[in-house]
Scaffold this active site. Structure first.
Site, short mmCIF file in Angstrom:
data_model
loop_
_atom_site.label_atom_id
_atom_site.label_comp_id
_atom_site.label_asym_id
_atom_site.label_seq_id
_atom_site.Cartn_x
_atom_site.Cartn_y
_atom_site.Cartn_z
N HIS A 235 -45.44 43.87 47.45
CA HIS A 235 -44.39 42.99 46.97
C HIS A 235 -43.16 43.18 47.84
O HIS A 235 -42.79 44.31 48.17
CB HIS A 235 -44.06 43.35 45.51
CG HIS A 235 -42.71 42.89 45.07
ND1 HIS A 235 -41.64 43.76 44.89
CD2 HIS A 235 -42.24 41.66 44.79
CE1 HIS A 235 -40.59 43.07 44.49
NE2 HIS A 235 -40.91 41.80 44.44
N GLY B 238 -35.86 28.74 35.57
CA GLY B 238 -36.42 28.73 36.92
C GLY B 238 -37.79 28.08 36.94
O GLY B 238 -38.36 27.75 35.89
N ASN C 281 -39.14 41.26 48.44
CA ASN C 281 -38.23 40.21 48.02
C ASN C 281 -36.87 40.54 48.61
O ASN C 281 -36.41 41.67 48.51
CB ASN C 281 -38.17 40.18 46.47
CG ASN C 281 -36.95 39.47 45.95
OD1 ASN C 281 -36.06 40.10 45.37
ND2 ASN C 281 -36.85 38.18 46.17
N THR C 282 -36.26 39.57 49.28
CA THR C 282 -34.85 39.75 49.67
C THR C 282 -34.11 38.46 49.34
O THR C 282 -34.68 37.37 49.34
CB THR C 282 -34.67 40.08 51.17
OG1 THR C 282 -35.36 39.13 51.96
CG2 THR C 282 -35.20 41.48 51.49
#
Lengths: 284, 284
Positions: free
Chosen positions: A121, A268, A123-124
């Site tokens: 995983h 979302g 995520n940035t």
């Protein structure tokens, strides 16, 4: 540089990184010659986010591949804007007085066919309210303990951290261990990595370069981890164990993950948020 | 009658009901002559709950069967006691001044092999703090819409409600629809049933008789629903759809179910709490 210019540069990077991850993963599909079936290819879905009053709130691009190496891998890019609902204003830095926000990021979640290849995983993200900050990280979830894979991902992330601030790796690594933990089972979700948030040191260029470095580190380390393991044969018993371990992954993401909770509660894109869930899971 | 005598009667009933459910489900395993493999049998696991200071906090009996009709069905009985931690005292009726509690209940969750047979959940409980009340309900989760099954379970529950208070069925049914709902998908978890909590009318015998009636209603209606559907052949496509629908079940239980959250946060038995999760699930 204006904040708009920063937003543009950050979003452009997340898109570029998305393209590189997709290319690297498709190359692994091609390289797995002993694989069952044709090499997988990403399929892209565009989604729009209506703002609270029905206007243009940006959107995202969800890329999903179901292949012969990657049972399911998602690479999401998004760039959204709007206004936080009252319940969230006090929880978000800089949103109490002015609820408007802009956010862009990339999220990568890989679940492999082989139980011998760790899930990953990454995520940035770059978020702008009346403040502006980066957040993100990368971590590995081996099905069976894999010290070599963990050491290599950690090594790459440590190098990215050291180029920014030699003191930060230990801190971000510990934050990752603390975050990806299942209290009800008293066990970590995986082998860790790094996790950081609210990164706004005052030197935007340095913070941005660090965030780019985290993406590059995972992009360099992880495909090699996959490449070395993907051809090894596995047993039905190992596959069954993989499906059980994936249950822990689901438990973490639905019970504890703040990004999942935040995404679902702020309207979302459900498919993009739950893209992280593994393709097949067992609670036997 | 003392509160201890009430506790004893309630716990004895939950055990009796547990035995009846297990017998009814094993009878279905026997009756499914076209079934693949031997008829399933329940396996029972006893667990103990240490109190906060390491003393005797009661425990439970978890009965699980993996058979040829029931892919996984759990029937849990528990009778526990202790003291609520400070964070929960204000959330529990009657616990603010004195954190001691006693609780006993039965929980039944059935996931079927056949995608043509609805899953079922039933739970009833008696809880004592400085107050005392019953709670529970029963509901059906068909994989494909099944108006006949839903009508039959609802009919049985309505009759149980009418014997207690003719006004309560509509209220408890609506509470169930409201509770078993996934806001992020804007969809109900299933076909509903009834849901009630904090039931302490002042007439303990009537409240207890109602809770018994709910258990009997599900015990009468559900096995017949299973029996009529279990032999119907199904396709791989229907099975795949079942695994996806089960994902919604997991999403509800881990994201929203108060009992799951409460159990995990108060150090409940993890295996017993997560027994509700389906044996095999897909997020393709």
């Amino acid at each position: 540089m204006t904040v708009e210019a920063r937003q543009e540069r950050a979003a452009a990077w997340f898109r570029t990184l998305r393209d590189r991850f997709c290319a690297a993963f498709e190359a692994l599909e091609d390289a797995h010659e002993g694989g069952f079936g044709a090499p997988g290819r990403f399929e892209r879905t565009i989604w729009k986010r209506p703002t609270e009053d029905g206007g243009d709130g940006g959107g995202g691009e969800m890329s999903i591949m179901k292949g012969r190496v990657f049972e399911k891998v998602g690479v999401n890019f998004s760039a959204v804007h709007g206004a936080f609902s009252p319940e969230f204003r006090d929880r978000i830095p800089g949103a109490a007085d002015d609820p408007r926000f802009w956010a862009s990021g990339i999220s990568v979640v890989a679940h492999l066919c082989s139980p011998l290849v760790p899930a990953m995983h990454m995520n940035t993200r770059f978020i702008v309210t009346t403040k502006a900050w980066f957040g993100g990280g990368g971590d590995l979830t081996p099905i069976y303990p894999d010290a070599d894979a963990a050491a290599r991902l950690h090594g790459a992330l440590e190098a990215a951290c050291d180029a920014y601030d030699p003191a930060c790796y230990a801190r971000f690594r510990e934050a990752c261990d603390r975050y990806f933990f299942l209290p009800h089972r008293d066990e970590p979700r995986g082998a860790g990595g790094i996790f950081y948030d609210n990164l706004g040191s005052g030197d935007w260029e340095a913070d941005f370069a660090f965030t780019q470095g985290v993406g590059r580190a995972v992009l360099e380390a992880y495909p090699e981890i996959v490449r070395e393991r993907m051809a090894a044969p596995w047993t039905e018993e190992q596959r069954a164990h993989q499906l059980v371990r994936r249950g822990r992954y689901v438990e973490f993401n639905l019970l504890y993950d703040r990004g999942t909770e935040f995404g679902l509660r702020t309207g979302g894109n459900v498919e993009a948020i739950l893209m992280s869930l593994p393709p097949m899971v067992a609670w036997p």
